[in-house]
Design an enzyme around this catalytic site. Structure first.
Site, mmCIF file in Angstrom:
data_model
loop_
_atom_site.group_PDB
_atom_site.id
_atom_site.type_symbol
_atom_site.label_atom_id
_atom_site.label_comp_id
_atom_site.label_asym_id
_atom_site.label_seq_id
_atom_site.Cartn_x
_atom_site.Cartn_y
_atom_site.Cartn_z
ATOM 1 C CD GLU A 40 9.840 17.607 15.550
ATOM 2 O OE1 GLU A 40 9.174 16.666 15.979
ATOM 3 O OE2 GLU A 40 10.830 17.464 14.793
ATOM 4 C CE LYS A 110 6.940 13.746 14.519
ATOM 5 N NZ LYS A 110 8.295 13.840 15.114
ATOM 6 C CB CYS A 147 10.003 16.003 12.125
ATOM 7 S SG CYS A 147 11.760 15.568 12.174
#
Length: 272
Positions: A40, A110, A147
């Site tokens: 990421e 995200k 994540c």
């Protein structure tokens, strides 16, 4: 499908990071990888003043993504990498890009921001509202998560049941802290086992993040892992193992509840 996970420590300089990433693309391509997963936010990493990622962010047609895409041209490897791209309110999007043969073929912004353990990612990053993304690769369907997304099992389930994913990739920059390594190991394995899919979780290493990239198979077996140093991890995705796992453990057929694919907004977001 042959997987490669490129664990690295990103710096504040995007050009240094691009050099690291393109070197990993070359190694992955030379080793016959179908899919290379990078961590990421590898465009730039700041460990003190996180507001700097706002000005460091680049559009998807900017020099970092363009340079990384160019490294895939003429190869058989598809690359997934995390970057920050400018958003409409001064903050950035935390975005995964999927690159193949010199082109961006997909991207995912995200959904779940790391507003936990004293951190506040939403101070500088905008949460996306679009549903999660899948793409085809080497005869498999790959789902994208980033994540903190791994803490939300409904997202993985949605990628599998609605998106048809049999591989989930999870670029991350997992922050060190009490019990955090245990959380990482448990949740990566849980997302694989409860959905009978492979999970390829690539973590950034360095002074702030744990590394510990790993690949878990559909029955929860860790088939490969790294420690805390930069390295390249190799693993194979087996269609036979997937089919065997889903025969022995038919949780997807036995489930009683569906997942609503409509994202909900967080209760509160920072807009300044």
């Amino acid at each position: 499908m042959r997987l490669a996970l490129g664990q690295l420590a990103a710096s504040e300089d995007w050009q240094v990071n691009l050099t690291q990433c393109t070197a990993l693309v070359e190694r992955a391509a030379a080793g016959g990888a179908d899919l290379l997963v990078l961590p990421e936010g590898v465009l730039a990493r700041f460990t003190d003043d996180f507001t700097r990622l706002r000005t460091a962010a680049q559009p998807l047609d900017g020099p970092f993504v363009t340079g990384l895409a160019a490294a895939t041209a003429g190869t058989e490897v598809t690359v997934v990498a995390g970057v920050h791209e400018p958003g409409p309110d001064g903050r950035a999007y935390n975005t995964l890009v999927v690159l193949r043969d010199g082109q961006v073929i997909a991207n995912y912004r995200k959904l779940h921001l790391y507003d936990a353990f004293g951190a506040k990612e939403s101070d500088n990053v905008i949460p996306a509202d679009d549903p999660p993304v899948t793409f085809p690769c080497a005869g498999h369907t790959v789902g994208l998560m980033t994540c903190y997304d791994v803490r939300f099992p409904e997202m993985a389930r949605l990628l599998v049941t609605e998106g048809g994913a049999d591989v989930l990739v999870l670029p991350a920059a997992w922050v060190r802290g009490p019990l955090k390594e245990r959380h990482w190991e448990l949740m990566v394995a849980a997302r694989a086992l409860e959905n009978t899919v492979y999970v390829a979780a690539c973590g950034e290493c360095g002074p702030r993040n744990i590394g510990h990239s790993m690949v878990v198979d559909p029955l929860g077996v860790v088939v490969g892992r790294l420690a805390e140093e930069p390295d390249l991890l190799w693993a194979e995705v087996s269609a036979e193992r997937l089919a065997q796992a889903r025969r022995r453990l038919p949780v997807l057929d036995n489930r009683r509840f569906s997942v609503d694919p409509t994202p909900t907004r967080p209760l509160a977001t920072t807009t300044g």
